[in-house]
Design a protein around this motif. Structure first.
Motif, PDB file in Angstrom:
ATOM      1  N   UNK A  94       0.836  -1.217   0.000  1.00  0.00           N
ATOM      2  CA  UNK A  94       0.000   0.000   0.000  1.00  0.00           C
ATOM      3  C   UNK A  94       0.863   1.256   0.000  1.00  0.00           C
ATOM      4  N   UNK A  95       0.369   2.332  -0.580  1.00  0.00           N
ATOM      5  CA  UNK A  95       1.045   3.621  -0.381  1.00  0.00           C
ATOM      6  C   UNK A  95       0.606   4.172   0.986  1.00  0.00           C
ATOM      7  N   UNK A  96       1.141   5.296   1.396  1.00  0.00           N
ATOM      8  CA  UNK A  96       0.874   5.832   2.745  1.00  0.00           C
ATOM      9  C   UNK A  96      -0.629   5.995   3.011  1.00  0.00           C
ATOM     10  N   UNK A  97      -1.296   6.570   2.021  1.00  0.00           N
ATOM     11  CA  UNK A  97      -2.737   6.833   2.177  1.00  0.00           C
ATOM     12  C   UNK A  97      -3.515   5.516   2.334  1.00  0.00           C
ATOM     13  N   UNK A  98      -3.152   4.555   1.497  1.00  0.00           N
ATOM     14  CA  UNK A  98      -3.848   3.257   1.536  1.00  0.00           C
ATOM     15  C   UNK A  98      -3.595   2.541   2.861  1.00  0.00           C
ATOM     16  N   UNK A  99      -2.338   2.627   3.340  1.00  0.00           N
ATOM     17  CA  UNK A  99      -2.020   1.954   4.608  1.00  0.00           C
ATOM     18  C   UNK A  99      -2.766   2.611   5.769  1.00  0.00           C
ATOM     19  N   UNK A 100      -2.785   3.921   5.773  1.00  0.00           N
ATOM     20  CA  UNK A 100      -3.492   4.627   6.861  1.00  0.00           C
ATOM     21  C   UNK A 100      -4.977   4.262   6.860  1.00  0.00           C
ATOM     22  N   UNK A 101      -5.553   4.232   5.666  1.00  0.00           N
ATOM     23  CA  UNK A 101      -6.984   3.912   5.560  1.00  0.00           C
ATOM     24  C   UNK A 101      -7.222   2.461   5.994  1.00  0.00           C
ATOM     25  N   UNK A 102      -6.314   1.576   5.599  1.00  0.00           N
ATOM     26  CA  UNK A 102      -6.487   0.159   5.939  1.00  0.00           C
ATOM     27  C   UNK A 102      -6.354  -0.047   7.448  1.00  0.00           C
ATOM     28  N   UNK A 103      -5.359   0.590   8.043  1.00  0.00           N
ATOM     29  CA  UNK A 103      -5.157   0.474   9.491  1.00  0.00           C
ATOM     30  C   UNK A 103      -6.387   0.995  10.236  1.00  0.00           C
ATOM     31  N   UNK A 104      -6.906   2.100   9.777  1.00  0.00           N
ATOM     32  CA  UNK A 104      -8.118   2.685  10.399  1.00  0.00           C
ATOM     33  C   UNK A 104      -9.293   1.735  10.271  1.00  0.00           C
ATOM     34  N   UNK A 105      -9.422   1.152   9.077  1.00  0.00           N
ATOM     35  CA  UNK A 105     -10.544   0.222   8.863  1.00  0.00           C
ATOM     36  C   UNK A 105     -10.426  -0.942   9.855  1.00  0.00           C
ATOM     37  N   UNK A 106      -9.220  -1.509   9.958  1.00  0.00           N
ATOM     38  CA  UNK A 106      -9.030  -2.650  10.862  1.00  0.00           C
ATOM     39  C   UNK A 106      -9.329  -2.243  12.307  1.00  0.00           C
ATOM     40  N   UNK A 107      -8.879  -1.048  12.669  1.00  0.00           N
ATOM     41  CA  UNK A 107      -9.133  -0.550  14.038  1.00  0.00           C
ATOM     42  C   UNK A 107     -10.630  -0.465  14.334  1.00  0.00           C
ATOM     43  N   UNK A 108     -11.401  -0.132  13.291  1.00  0.00           N
ATOM     44  CA  UNK A 108     -12.842   0.068  13.500  1.00  0.00           C
ATOM     45  C   UNK A 108     -13.599  -1.260  13.603  1.00  0.00           C
ATOM     46  N   UNK A 109     -12.899  -2.370  13.368  1.00  0.00           N
ATOM     47  CA  UNK A 109     -13.576  -3.673  13.302  1.00  0.00           C
ATOM     48  C   UNK A 109     -13.244  -4.573  14.494  1.00  0.00           C
ATOM     49  N   UNK A 110     -12.797  -3.980  15.601  1.00  0.00           N
ATOM     50  CA  UNK A 110     -12.316  -4.786  16.726  1.00  0.00           C
ATOM     51  C   UNK A 110     -13.399  -5.225  17.709  1.00  0.00           C
ATOM     52  N   UNK A 111     -14.575  -4.667  17.582  1.00  0.00           N
ATOM     53  CA  UNK A 111     -15.630  -4.931  18.572  1.00  0.00           C
ATOM     54  C   UNK A 111     -16.235  -6.316  18.427  1.00  0.00           C
ATOM     55  N   UNK A 112     -16.662  -6.883  19.562  1.00  0.00           N
ATOM     56  CA  UNK A 112     -17.270  -8.224  19.555  1.00  0.00           C
ATOM     57  C   UNK A 112     -18.789  -8.103  19.619  1.00  0.00           C
ATOM     58  N   UNK A 113     -19.509  -8.820  18.764  1.00  0.00           N
ATOM     59  CA  UNK A 113     -20.978  -8.850  18.886  1.00  0.00           C
ATOM     60  C   UNK A 113     -21.372  -9.489  20.219  1.00  0.00           C
ATOM     61  N   UNK A 114     -22.503  -9.037  20.780  1.00  0.00           N
ATOM     62  CA  UNK A 114     -22.931  -9.539  22.093  1.00  0.00           C
ATOM     63  C   UNK A 114     -23.091 -11.059  22.083  1.00  0.00           C
ATOM     64  N   UNK A 115     -23.629 -11.605  21.000  1.00  0.00           N
ATOM     65  CA  UNK A 115     -23.864 -13.062  20.948  1.00  0.00           C
ATOM     66  C   UNK A 115     -22.541 -13.834  20.961  1.00  0.00           C
TER      67      UNK A 115
END
Ligand SMILES: CC(=O)SCCNC(=O)CCNC(=O)[C@H](O)C(C)(C)COP(=O)(O)OP(=O)(O)OC[C@H]1O[C@@H](n2cnc3c(N)ncnc32)[C@H](O)[C@@H]1OP(=O)(O)O
Ligand SMILES: O=C([O-])CC(=O)C(=O)O
Length: 376
Positions: free
Chosen positions: A61-82
């Motif tokens: 990835x270029x810098x922009x792509x890596x930053x966006x990808x890292x952010x996306x991954x960070x936003x997906x860390x939550x666990x569903x209640x079930x």
């Protein structure tokens, strides 16, 4: 015919079972490359998230792509209640690899891949949430606490350490986790990846492919060796004791976990890298036992058997020095290898034919049916 028999009896060693553009193992001497990039370079210069992107999206990835990808991954860390509810039911003495397997499978029930067009999002979700799954269960089972699985640490390795220890990791520890995740990310047609590809070849869903791969990685001849290596080195209090112990094990023809490899013949290029980080960590914690014991094991195995440390051996001491419980070693491998597994699933789907080899039949011929009353 005779040759085929021998080969299939020998773990399909040396047989080409398909094509990949992802990785070469042992192709030039002892080397390892991910999409053509040398592992030593990647481990020194890259972020694990960059490597996941490289494997899954086909380019660095270029810098922009890596930053966006890292952010996306960070936003997906939550666990569903079930999923939390299921994790809370799993007993404290369960093996964490079984927890990973169940966690992945349950995620597949809650966030099913309905269509292959969803694969990238499902894969990113697994990359992001696996550290949450294992640490949520571990801390609930062992301490009775329900941890918050969000954190503002950028890296996947740092996120895992923060959730496990309940505090931000040091720069050194985050760096070592990053290197470790890079080293474990991908390795061509190893057993767990092949499992994932076989599953993918039936056009199954991504969670089934990864759940199967986790089961395959669990065994001590594959990913489970890092835990077995820890059990081994912890038996010895001095290098001399280690030498004596290993000589006895070799005499009794016991397997020494963390040594040898199906493909590499002289060395595993990942070993020198993780060994150097293990040494740094040993200095940090003032270790005078585990690291010297590990080095002696390495010397004895080479001297006696020309067997070398694979990726798992020095991972044991490195993880231990960072305060990671032994039973979580192989789940860390999962957090990393999920990138390689799913890159292979994508590749398999791009040019699929069901994987269905043949077997040489070795059973009886012309057996005659005997009614049950007449059977001995
Ligand atoms: C990240 C990873 O998954 S790396 C692998 C992790 N696994 C381990 O560390 C487990 C220990 N190692 C092993 O069991 C094996 O070396 C494997 C499974 C990795 C590879 O297996 P194979 O390809 O069948 O090994 P290979 O054909 O090279 O073995 C040759 C000989 O060395 C012996 N050998 C290989 N590894 C070891 C070992 N770790 N300890 C003792 N002897 C060994 C074999 O028993 C065999 O002896 P034999 O010819 O008398 O039967
Ligand atoms: O390639 C193999 O057989 C095992 C291995 O080292 C890995 O999966 O990392």
């Amino acid at each position: 015919m005779a040759e085929a028999k021998q080969l299939s009896g020998a773990g399909l060693r040396g047989q080409v079972a398909g094509e990949t553009a992802l990785c070469t193992v042992g192709k030039s001497g002892a080397g390892l490359t991910y999409r053509g990039y040398d592992i030593a370079d990647l481990a020194e210069k890259a972020q694990f998230e960059e490597i996941a992107y490289l494997l899954l999206r086909g380019k660095l990835p270029n810098r922009q792509e890596l930053d966006a990808y890292t952010k996306k991954l960070q936003s997906l860390r939550g666990l569903p209640a079930a999923l939390k509810t299921v994790l809370e039911q799993i007993p404290k003495d369960a093996h964490p690899m079984d927890v990973m397997r169940t966690g992945c499978s349950m995620l597949g029930n809650l966030e099913t891949e309905e269509d292959f067009s969803e694969q990238d999002d499902k894969i990113d979700r697994m990359l992001a949430v696996f550290p949450s799954i294992i640490t949520y269960w571990y801390r609930f089972a062992h301490e009775g606490v329900r941890i918050e699985t969000e954190s503002d640490v950028d890296s996947i390795g740092g996120h895992f350490l923060e959730l496990l220890h309940g505090k931000k990791p040091s720069e050194l520890h985050e760096r070592v986790m990053n290197v470790s995740l890079i080293l474990y990310a991908e390795h061509e047609f190893n057993a767990s990846t092949f499992t994932a590809r076989v599953c993918a070849s039936t056009l199954s869903d991504i969670h089934s492919c990864v759940t199967g791969a986790i089961g395959s990685l669990r065994g001590p001849l594959h990913g489970g060796a890092n835990e077995a290596a820890m059990a081994l080195i912890q038996k010895f209090k001095t290098p001399e004791e280690a030498e004596e112990g290993l000589m006895g094990m070799l005499e009794r023809k016991e397997k020494i976990m963390g040594f040898g490899h199906a493909i590499y013949k002289e060395s595993d290029p990942r070993n020198a890298i993780i060994k150097q980080w293990s040494k740094k960590l040993a200095e940090e914690v003032g270790d005078t036992v585990l690291y010297p014991v590990s080095e002696r094991c390495e010397a004895v195995m080479w001297r006696e058997k020309k067997l070398f440390c694979n990726a798992d051996f020095f991972h044991a001491s490195a993880y231990h020095f960072m305060g990671i419980p032994t039973e979580l070693f192989t789940p860390i491998f999962v957090m990393s290898r999920v990138s390689g597994w799913t890159a292979h699933v994508k590749e398999q789907r791009e040019n699929n034919r069901i994987i269905r080899p043949s077997a040489d039949y070795t059973g009886p011929a012309d057996a005659k049916w005997v009614p049950i009353e007449e059977r001995p």
